[in-house]
Scaffold this motif. Structure first.
Motif, PDB file in Angstrom:
ATOM      1  N   GLY A 172       0.659  -1.464   0.133  1.00  0.00           N
ATOM      2  CA  GLY A 172       0.130   0.044   0.141  1.00  0.00           C
ATOM      3  C   GLY A 172       0.743   1.188   0.116  1.00  0.00           C
ATOM      4  O   GLY A 172       0.025   2.426  -0.153  1.00  0.00           O
ATOM      5  N   PHE A 173       2.152   1.120   0.213  1.00  0.00           N
ATOM      6  CA  PHE A 173       2.715   2.127   0.075  1.00  0.00           C
ATOM      7  C   PHE A 173       4.140   2.579  -0.679  1.00  0.00           C
ATOM      8  O   PHE A 173       4.833   1.484  -0.825  1.00  0.00           O
ATOM      9  N   ILE A 174       4.597   3.481  -1.416  1.00  0.00           N
ATOM     10  CA  ILE A 174       5.416   3.847  -2.375  1.00  0.00           C
ATOM     11  C   ILE A 174       6.266   5.039  -1.388  1.00  0.00           C
ATOM     12  O   ILE A 174       5.838   5.651  -1.131  1.00  0.00           O
ATOM     13  N   SER A 175       7.906   4.445  -1.464  1.00  0.00           N
ATOM     14  CA  SER A 175       8.547   6.109  -0.059  1.00  0.00           C
ATOM     15  C   SER A 175       9.000   6.414  -1.225  1.00  0.00           C
ATOM     16  O   SER A 175      10.197   5.750  -2.139  1.00  0.00           O
TER      17      SER A 175
ATOM     18  N   ILE B 285       3.065  19.069  -5.419  1.00  0.00           N
ATOM     19  CA  ILE B 285       2.973  19.989  -6.392  1.00  0.00           C
ATOM     20  C   ILE B 285       3.504  19.030  -7.804  1.00  0.00           C
ATOM     21  O   ILE B 285       4.852  19.638  -7.895  1.00  0.00           O
ATOM     22  N   PHE B 286       2.989  18.691  -8.449  1.00  0.00           N
ATOM     23  CA  PHE B 286       2.723  17.917  -9.651  1.00  0.00           C
ATOM     24  C   PHE B 286       2.537  18.023 -10.721  1.00  0.00           C
ATOM     25  O   PHE B 286       1.162  18.416 -10.905  1.00  0.00           O
ATOM     26  N   THR B 287       2.778  17.470 -12.268  1.00  0.00           N
ATOM     27  CA  THR B 287       1.649  17.427 -12.895  1.00  0.00           C
ATOM     28  C   THR B 287       1.369  16.067 -13.788  1.00  0.00           C
ATOM     29  O   THR B 287       2.265  14.818 -13.186  1.00  0.00           O
ATOM     30  N   ASN B 288      -0.490  16.207 -13.513  1.00  0.00           N
ATOM     31  CA  ASN B 288      -0.782  14.382 -13.859  1.00  0.00           C
ATOM     32  C   ASN B 288      -0.782  14.269 -14.909  1.00  0.00           C
ATOM     33  O   ASN B 288      -0.020  14.950 -16.148  1.00  0.00           O
ATOM     34  N   ALA B 289      -1.278  13.221 -15.454  1.00  0.00           N
ATOM     35  CA  ALA B 289      -0.943  12.141 -16.622  1.00  0.00           C
ATOM     36  C   ALA B 289      -1.715  13.046 -17.764  1.00  0.00           C
ATOM     37  O   ALA B 289      -1.594  12.883 -19.272  1.00  0.00           O
TER      38      ALA B 289
ATOM     39  N   ALA C 152       0.533   6.718  -0.138  1.00  0.00           N
ATOM     40  CA  ALA C 152      -0.461   6.026   0.013  1.00  0.00           C
ATOM     41  C   ALA C 152      -0.985   5.131  -1.208  1.00  0.00           C
ATOM     42  O   ALA C 152      -1.297   6.479  -2.522  1.00  0.00           O
ATOM     43  N   LEU C 153      -0.572   4.167  -1.889  1.00  0.00           N
ATOM     44  CA  LEU C 153      -1.530   3.871  -3.074  1.00  0.00           C
ATOM     45  C   LEU C 153      -2.738   3.375  -3.074  1.00  0.00           C
ATOM     46  O   LEU C 153      -3.457   2.982  -2.258  1.00  0.00           O
ATOM     47  N   HIS C 154      -3.239   4.685  -3.831  1.00  0.00           N
ATOM     48  CA  HIS C 154      -5.156   4.565  -4.418  1.00  0.00           C
ATOM     49  C   HIS C 154      -5.400   3.557  -5.062  1.00  0.00           C
ATOM     50  O   HIS C 154      -4.569   3.525  -6.546  1.00  0.00           O
ATOM     51  N   ALA C 155      -6.530   2.976  -5.970  1.00  0.00           N
ATOM     52  CA  ALA C 155      -6.904   2.491  -7.194  1.00  0.00           C
ATOM     53  C   ALA C 155      -6.803   3.764  -8.066  1.00  0.00           C
ATOM     54  O   ALA C 155      -6.423   3.420  -9.060  1.00  0.00           O
ATOM     55  N   HIS C 156      -7.505   4.437  -8.124  1.00  0.00           N
ATOM     56  CA  HIS C 156      -7.259   5.704  -8.438  1.00  0.00           C
ATOM     57  C   HIS C 156      -6.997   6.813  -7.526  1.00  0.00           C
ATOM     58  O   HIS C 156      -7.134   7.131  -6.521  1.00  0.00           O
ATOM     59  N   GLY C 157      -6.263   7.919  -8.428  1.00  0.00           N
ATOM     60  CA  GLY C 157      -6.125   9.835  -8.041  1.00  0.00           C
ATOM     61  C   GLY C 157      -4.429   9.313  -8.296  1.00  0.00           C
ATOM     62  O   GLY C 157      -3.775   9.052  -9.195  1.00  0.00           O
TER      63      GLY C 157
ATOM     64  N   ALA D 102      -2.128  11.869  -7.348  1.00  0.00           N
ATOM     65  CA  ALA D 102      -1.119  11.591  -6.697  1.00  0.00           C
ATOM     66  C   ALA D 102      -0.192   9.889  -6.632  1.00  0.00           C
ATOM     67  O   ALA D 102       0.711   9.897  -6.809  1.00  0.00           O
ATOM     68  N   SER D 103      -0.869   8.952  -6.350  1.00  0.00           N
ATOM     69  CA  SER D 103      -1.052   8.060  -6.281  1.00  0.00           C
ATOM     70  C   SER D 103      -0.281   7.644  -7.506  1.00  0.00           C
ATOM     71  O   SER D 103       0.870   6.557  -7.971  1.00  0.00           O
ATOM     72  N   ASP D 104      -0.959   7.632  -8.901  1.00  0.00           N
ATOM     73  CA  ASP D 104      -0.461   7.477 -10.170  1.00  0.00           C
ATOM     74  C   ASP D 104       0.504   7.736 -10.470  1.00  0.00           C
ATOM     75  O   ASP D 104       1.819   7.174 -10.594  1.00  0.00           O
ATOM     76  N   TRP D 105       0.414   9.484  -9.906  1.00  0.00           N
ATOM     77  CA  TRP D 105       2.297   9.544  -9.932  1.00  0.00           C
ATOM     78  C   TRP D 105       3.365   9.122  -9.079  1.00  0.00           C
ATOM     79  O   TRP D 105       4.582   8.714  -9.785  1.00  0.00           O
ATOM     80  N   ALA D 106       2.830   8.552  -7.734  1.00  0.00           N
ATOM     81  CA  ALA D 106       3.906   8.270  -7.443  1.00  0.00           C
ATOM     82  C   ALA D 106       4.232   6.652  -7.763  1.00  0.00           C
ATOM     83  O   ALA D 106       6.021   6.313  -8.329  1.00  0.00           O
TER      84      ALA D 106
END
Length: 239
Positions: free
Chosen positions: A29-32, A55-59, A85-90, A92-96
């Protein structure tokens, strides 16, 4: 009641361009992610639940801002670690999930820190997946002999990653928010003067705060915050 100093420290708000130095999937559930950049030389984070804007740029090419807690900062190497924290959608999660060394982002803040004293008779920490990095930082920064009760909801068994508990630490894991709340309802608060910290989903944090007030925990010795809210994006609220 012992007089304690809750230090509120303000920092000059600064946006710092950073790049990814290292990426590690620490559990299901996590990426560091470790960030570096010359402007991190002025970075300050003095409390375990400080918040920065990531602050980041999404897909889709859109600029996105999300609140995160600095997991750790190495003053020698000037490297900042954030646990995502990794989620199915999101966004920030997708970026990580797709982050690679050299990827760029911006870190803004924190605006300041509220330093909670470590010399209470006991510390009660209540968290869900979203606030687990802050709780883990608090455990790492408290004295090894501090009396700690931690009630934590996580999505996966592999997320149950904390330093080995000491003889004075009681850590309870759960899969749902309701299980944590039931644990809290049956918990007898220790003797002496303690501080309670609650963070997580909005309704969960509200209910945990209500239970603590019913148990006689003073508002002045409690800090509660919603790190997210079901159905809302980029939500953070003090309770």
């Amino acid at each position: 009641m012992k007089e304690r100093n809750f230090a509120r420290i303000r920092f000059e708000l600064q946006a710092r361009p950073v790049v990814v130095s290292r990426v590690e999937k620490t559990s299901e559930g996590f990426i560091s992610i470790v960030f570096s950049g010359p402007l991190l030389a002025q970075f300050n984070s003095l409390s375990f639940d400080d918040h920065i804007k990531f602050i980041f740029t999404n897909a889709a090419g859109e600029t996105v801002r999300r609140d995160y807690t600095p997991r750790s900062f190495d003053t020698a190497t000037q490297e900042l670690s954030i646990a995502f924290a990794l989620h199915a959608h999101g966004d920030a999660s997708d970026w990580a999930k797709n982050a690679q060394p050299g990827d760029s982002a911006v870190i803004a803040g924190p605006k300041g820190s509220m330093v909670i004293p470590a010399d209470f008779d006991w510390h009660l920490l209540i968290a869900d997946t979203s606030s687990l990095p802050a709780l883990a930082r608090r455990l790492a920064e408290l004295p090894a002999d501090a009396t700690v009760i931690a009630l934590i909801q996580v999505d996966y068994d592999s997320d149950r990653r904390l330093a080995e508990p000491t003889d004075t630490q009681q850590i309870s894991w759960a899969q749902t928010h309701q299980q944590v709340l039931r644990q809290l309802e049956t918990l007898e608060l220790p003797a002496g003067e303690g501080f309670s910290w609650v963070a997580g989903e909005h309704a969960f944090a509200l209910r945990a705060r209500e239970i603590l007030l019913d148990k006689g925990q003073p508002k002045t010795l409690m800090k509660a915050a919603a790190y997210w809210k079901k159905g809302a994006a980029d939500f953070h609220e003090k309770i």
